[in-house]
Design a protein around this motif. Structure first.
Motif, PDB file in Angstrom:
ATOM      1  N   THR A  86     -26.442 -27.967  41.882  1.00  0.00           N
ATOM      2  CA  THR A  86     -25.618 -27.082  40.804  1.00  0.00           C
ATOM      3  C   THR A  86     -26.290 -26.793  39.714  1.00  0.00           C
ATOM      4  OG1 THR A  86     -25.733 -29.734  39.805  1.00  0.00           O
ATOM      5  CG2 THR A  86     -23.910 -29.242  41.351  1.00  0.00           C
ATOM      6  N   GLY A  91     -23.359 -29.214  35.369  1.00  0.00           N
ATOM      7  CA  GLY A  91     -22.640 -28.529  36.336  1.00  0.00           C
ATOM      8  C   GLY A  91     -22.210 -29.589  37.297  1.00  0.00           C
ATOM      9  N   GLN A  94     -19.330 -31.948  35.799  1.00  0.00           N
ATOM     10  CA  GLN A  94     -18.027 -30.982  36.069  1.00  0.00           C
ATOM     11  C   GLN A  94     -17.559 -30.728  37.121  1.00  0.00           C
ATOM     12  OE1 GLN A  94     -18.486 -26.656  35.124  1.00  0.00           O
ATOM     13  NE2 GLN A  94     -16.228 -26.627  34.420  1.00  0.00           N
ATOM     14  N   LEU A  95     -18.482 -30.753  38.027  1.00  0.00           N
ATOM     15  CA  LEU A  95     -17.831 -30.322  39.654  1.00  0.00           C
ATOM     16  C   LEU A  95     -17.388 -31.738  40.196  1.00  0.00           C
ATOM     17  CD1 LEU A  95     -17.905 -28.788  42.261  1.00  0.00           C
ATOM     18  CD2 LEU A  95     -20.004 -29.846  42.837  1.00  0.00           C
ATOM     19  N   TYR A  98     -14.100 -32.293  38.049  1.00  0.00           N
ATOM     20  CA  TYR A  98     -13.036 -31.384  38.298  1.00  0.00           C
ATOM     21  C   TYR A  98     -12.400 -31.574  39.867  1.00  0.00           C
ATOM     22  CZ  TYR A  98     -11.507 -26.539  39.248  1.00  0.00           C
ATOM     23  OH  TYR A  98     -10.679 -25.288  39.747  1.00  0.00           O
ATOM     24  N   TYR A 247     -14.473 -27.164  45.647  1.00  0.00           N
ATOM     25  CA  TYR A 247     -14.271 -27.041  44.494  1.00  0.00           C
ATOM     26  C   TYR A 247     -15.664 -26.105  43.688  1.00  0.00           C
ATOM     27  CZ  TYR A 247     -10.129 -29.638  44.250  1.00  0.00           C
ATOM     28  OH  TYR A 247      -9.073 -30.083  44.318  1.00  0.00           O
ATOM     29  N   ARG A 248     -16.825 -26.433  44.447  1.00  0.00           N
ATOM     30  CA  ARG A 248     -17.893 -25.666  43.953  1.00  0.00           C
ATOM     31  C   ARG A 248     -17.879 -24.218  44.372  1.00  0.00           C
ATOM     32  NH1 ARG A 248     -22.291 -24.172  46.096  1.00  0.00           N
ATOM     33  NH2 ARG A 248     -24.657 -24.539  44.927  1.00  0.00           N
ATOM     34  N   TYR A 250     -15.603 -22.484  43.636  1.00  0.00           N
ATOM     35  CA  TYR A 250     -14.789 -21.760  42.664  1.00  0.00           C
ATOM     36  C   TYR A 250     -15.701 -21.681  41.238  1.00  0.00           C
ATOM     37  CZ  TYR A 250     -10.394 -21.813  45.007  1.00  0.00           C
ATOM     38  OH  TYR A 250      -9.336 -21.615  45.938  1.00  0.00           O
ATOM     39  N   THR A 251     -16.832 -22.531  41.229  1.00  0.00           N
ATOM     40  CA  THR A 251     -17.289 -22.939  39.890  1.00  0.00           C
ATOM     41  C   THR A 251     -18.676 -22.441  39.736  1.00  0.00           C
ATOM     42  OG1 THR A 251     -18.025 -24.986  40.529  1.00  0.00           O
ATOM     43  CG2 THR A 251     -15.793 -25.117  39.408  1.00  0.00           C
ATOM     44  N   MET A 252     -19.461 -22.227  40.880  1.00  0.00           N
ATOM     45  CA  MET A 252     -20.772 -21.991  41.044  1.00  0.00           C
ATOM     46  C   MET A 252     -21.391 -20.940  41.919  1.00  0.00           C
ATOM     47  SD  MET A 252     -24.120 -24.663  41.106  1.00  0.00           S
ATOM     48  CE  MET A 252     -25.894 -24.119  41.132  1.00  0.00           C
TER      49      MET A 252
END
Length: 373
Positions: A86, A91, A94-95, A98, A247-248, A250-252
């Motif tokens: 992450t 991060g 948050q992951l 979230y 979900y990762r 979408y975020t990283m």
């Protein structure tokens, strides 16, 4: 989505670039890229040659196989497949939050600690109850309070272990009691573990104690490379890792080829890095505690080899006013305790380089004298 301002980060964003003597940070004095490269034993030539042949594509999305293997080796119950790289521990926190927390969920967060761990769940619509750390109890929480807070529907317990900014550590005995309560209701336990002790104090990861434990860590604090921006989630559960994967995306996406290889270099030479940092922590903590012992306006519950500390100051002004005046007149930067909801205290980062610490303590002591009249 509404979220509170991030107290400590907003303070540092505003002031850390203008400080001339920064003793506010919670990392151990950062390594240079040259020092990291030189860990190869060949003045960095092998490392640089390796880097020069890499293509700057997306690289390994979850972290390279070697990164995942090395991180897995830090635990006893976490397979490499369940390690996800992450963007730092922030991060990773948050992951995980979230991925798992929804509106109206009930969570319990250690408080005060790192603000992410309670304000992100609040922003997602969760009900957040605080499990308080107490100064009178060496900045540790009371398990009886957690027993009173937990509900059959509790979704997650969020810990910072060791605690930022106090440097207090939840030992294995206390963690096992937390796990027993969480298991009784099927709750996840997330532990941000970036502040591992360096003085030999036993440390146990939540990922090794609990099948629904989520360990978060990074190379930013104990490993002295916050600029690499590499952290991870680690779990026993493959099901949890798969939830995070979704979900990762979408975020990283990825941590970056260069950052991944810096992380691998650090982890391959972990013993050398920790030996360097242990010596610095021991030396600086001795200087720091000696200064506190002779400073009538200061008191400290000393951290045990943990790179963060919460100094209590006896002052006729509030801590934020004091810290701003100190910075303006001396260039010394501290973080007001009010930014962690601990008024009357400051976060003092004693694990900076030793000369900066000496200068900062000298200037701080001189500045405190104005309040003696």
């Amino acid at each position: 989505m509404k979220i509170a301002g991030f107290g400590v980060e907003a303070w540092l964003n505003q002031y850390e670039t203008i400080a001339t003597t920064d003793i506010s940070q919670s990392s151990i004095a950062a390594l240079t890229i040259g020092e990291v490269a030189a860990l190869d034993g060949h003045d960095g030539q092998q490392f640089y040659q390796h880097l020069s042949a890499l293509r700057l594509n997306y690289g390994w999305i979850e972290g390279s196989p070697e990164f995942k293997r090395l991180v897995s080796g830090l635990y006893t119950q976490v397979p490499a497949a369940n390690v996800l790289q992450t963007n730092g521990a922030t991060g990773a926190n948050q992951l995980a939050i979230y991925s798992l927390i929804e509106p109206n969920d009930h969570v319990i967060a250690l408080y005060p600690s790192y603000q992410q761990l309670y304000d992100i769940p609040k922003s997602l619509g969760a009900t957040v109850d605080y499990w308080h750390i107490e100064e009178a109890n060496n900045w540790l929480p009371d398990i009886e309070e957690l027993k009173a807070l937990i509900r059959p529907e509790t979704k997650m317990i969020l810990l910072n272990n060791a605690v930022n900014p106090t440097g207090s550590l939840l030992d294995e005995g206390l963690l096992r009691q937390v796990v027993a309560l969480a298991r009784s209701v099927g709750a996840y336990v997330l532990a941000d573990e970036v502040y591992e002790p360096l003085d030999g104090t036993p440390f146990t990861s939540i990922a090794d104690l609990y099948e629904l434990g989520i360990a978060v860590n990074s190379l930013s604090k104990t490993y002295s490379v916050p600029g690499a921006r590499i952290g991870w989630t680690a779990t026993q559960s493959s099901e949890l890792a798969d939830i995070f994967r979704k979900y990762r995306d979408y975020t990283m996406i990825c941590g970056g080829v260069f950052n991944d290889q810096l992380a691998v270099q650090i982890l391959q030479h972990r013993d050398e890095v920790l030996a360097r940092n242990r010596a610095l922590v021991d030396r600086n903590l001795a200087l720091y505690t000696a200064w506190v012992a002779q400073e009538p306006r200061a008191s400290l519950i000393a951290p045990h080899g943990i790179s963060v500390s919460c100094l209590k100051l006896n002052l006729p002004v509030d801590d934020e006013t004091f810290c701003k005046a100190l910075l303006d007149e001396t260039g010394v930067l501290l973080v007001p305790g009010s930014r962690f909801d601990i008024p009357g205290h400051v976060r003092l980062g004693y694990c900076t380089d030793t000369e900066t610490l000496k200068r900062g303590l000298k200037l701080l002591g001189q500045f405190l004298r104005r309040y003696d009249d």
